[in-house]
Write an enzyme that holds these catalytic residues in place. Structure first.
Site, PDB file in Angstrom:
ATOM      1  N   ALA A 190       0.777  -1.309  -0.315  1.00 35.20           N
ATOM      2  CA  ALA A 190       0.021  -0.195   0.138  1.00 35.20           C
ATOM      3  C   ALA A 190       0.694   1.126  -0.110  1.00 35.20           C
ATOM      4  O   ALA A 190       2.193   1.083   0.411  1.00 35.20           O
ATOM      5  CB  ALA A 190      -0.728   0.120   1.369  1.00 35.20           C
ATOM      6  N   SER A 213      -0.786   8.203  -0.560  1.00 36.16           N
ATOM      7  CA  SER A 213      -0.983   8.883  -1.992  1.00 36.16           C
ATOM      8  C   SER A 213      -0.332  10.357  -1.838  1.00 36.16           C
ATOM      9  O   SER A 213      -0.103  10.527  -0.677  1.00 36.16           O
ATOM     10  CB  SER A 213      -2.201   9.027  -2.522  1.00 36.16           C
ATOM     11  OG  SER A 213      -3.044   7.601  -2.429  1.00 36.16           O
ATOM     12  N   HIS A 258      -8.955  -3.976   4.372  1.00 32.01           N
ATOM     13  CA  HIS A 258      -8.962  -5.392   4.465  1.00 32.01           C
ATOM     14  C   HIS A 258      -7.843  -6.037   4.926  1.00 32.01           C
ATOM     15  O   HIS A 258      -7.871  -7.144   5.217  1.00 32.01           O
ATOM     16  CB  HIS A 258      -9.269  -5.996   2.941  1.00 32.01           C
ATOM     17  CG  HIS A 258      -8.316  -5.738   1.915  1.00 32.01           C
ATOM     18  ND1 HIS A 258      -8.329  -6.568   0.803  1.00 32.01           N
ATOM     19  CD2 HIS A 258      -7.206  -4.931   1.995  1.00 32.01           C
ATOM     20  CE1 HIS A 258      -7.288  -6.382   0.223  1.00 32.01           C
ATOM     21  NE2 HIS A 258      -6.564  -5.417   0.809  1.00 32.01           N
TER      22      HIS A 258
END
Ligand code: SAH
Length: 248
Positions: A61, A64, A123
């Site tokens: 991940a 951003s 998740h």
């Protein structure tokens, strides 16, 4: 663009982004100033924390680049009024979840925006925890978590998230969210997410076009109007990590 918009402090980074037109709304600028990016980046060094670039946060991940967060906030802004409910799917670092909270939850001491709720959905258990830990690093973040108006939950973002209905009695609300943000590229415009939008409500979702096989991703902005009529608009081309099954 990145070099123009770095800063040596959070305030400087956001001011530079505003000057360069990467943030156009004063509401978004002020919300971003209230969330110090250093609490959410893998290092607090200014050249990492206050650079307009993405950084790895582990588990495949990334947090951003801040101009991507600004642009998501601006796209959703009409649906980020005080008291609104926001679902941030793929909350990762928790940075954008915290900015959404600044936009819809009024500060302590002012009149509480009673109905506001911001939920970060992940998740990967470690990333669910990371978002919460990062938010808890600031005093304001601790207050927000303690108020119960901001939470980080574990689940499959493609299915969205439901909250108990205001009437109590254990029912779950079907159309709950004023705004849903998806921070990872989906394969389709998941109908369950559109269903969970309030009327009116807005979904911001990057979708990867598979049919041409070139992996091009586009932001889709899906609006449900007050009568429940849904319209879809393709916006800019982007590059996000994929919205996937949970890794084994
Ligand atoms: N907005 C976050 C982006 C994190 S990257 C930030 O700036 O920090 C995208 C995130 O989407 C990752 O954390 C990844 O774990 C999460 N993700 C991917 N597929 C998912 C799914 N099906 N359900 C929930 N989260 C998912």
């Amino acid at each position: 663009m990145a070099w123009q918009c770095s800063g040596s402090t959070n305030e400087e980074l956001i001011d530079n982004m505003f000057k360069n037109g990467l943030i156009t709304s004063e509401r978004v600028r002020d919300a971003m100033k209230n969330v110090d990016r250093k609490y959410y980046t893998p290092s607090t060094a200014p050249e990492i924390a206050y650079a307009d670039s993405p950084q790895s946060i582990g588990h495949a991940a990334t947090i951003s680049a801040p101009h991507m967060h600004a642009s998501a906030c601006e796209a959703l802004l009409p649906y980020l009024a005080t008291g609104n409910k926001v679902l941030d799917i793929g909350s990762g670092s928790g940075y954008l979840t915290a900015i959404f909270a600044e936009l819809v939850i009024v500060p302590e001491g002012q009149r509480p925006g009673g109905t506001a709720q911001v939920v970060g959905l992940e998740h990967i258990p470690q990333l669910r925890d990371l978002g919460e830990l990062n938010l808890a690093k600031s005093r304001r973040g601790k207050e927000l978590l303690a108020s119960g108006k901001v939470s980080f939950v574990l689940g499959d973002g493609r299915k969205g998230w439901k909250l108990p209905s205001a009437s109590g009695e254990g029912e779950m609300e079907e159309e709950i969210w004023d705004a849903i943000h998806v921070g990872a590229a989906a394969k389709v415009l998941h109908p369950e997410l559109v269903k969970q939008l309030k009327a009116p409500g807005r979904l911001f979702i990057p979708v990867e076009e598979e049919e041409h096989g070139n992996g091009q991703q586009w932001i889709w902005v899906v609006d449900k109007d007050a009568n429940g009529v849904v319209t879809k608009k393709r916006a800019e081309g982007v590059r996000y990590v994929p919205l996937t099954d949970r890794p084994a």
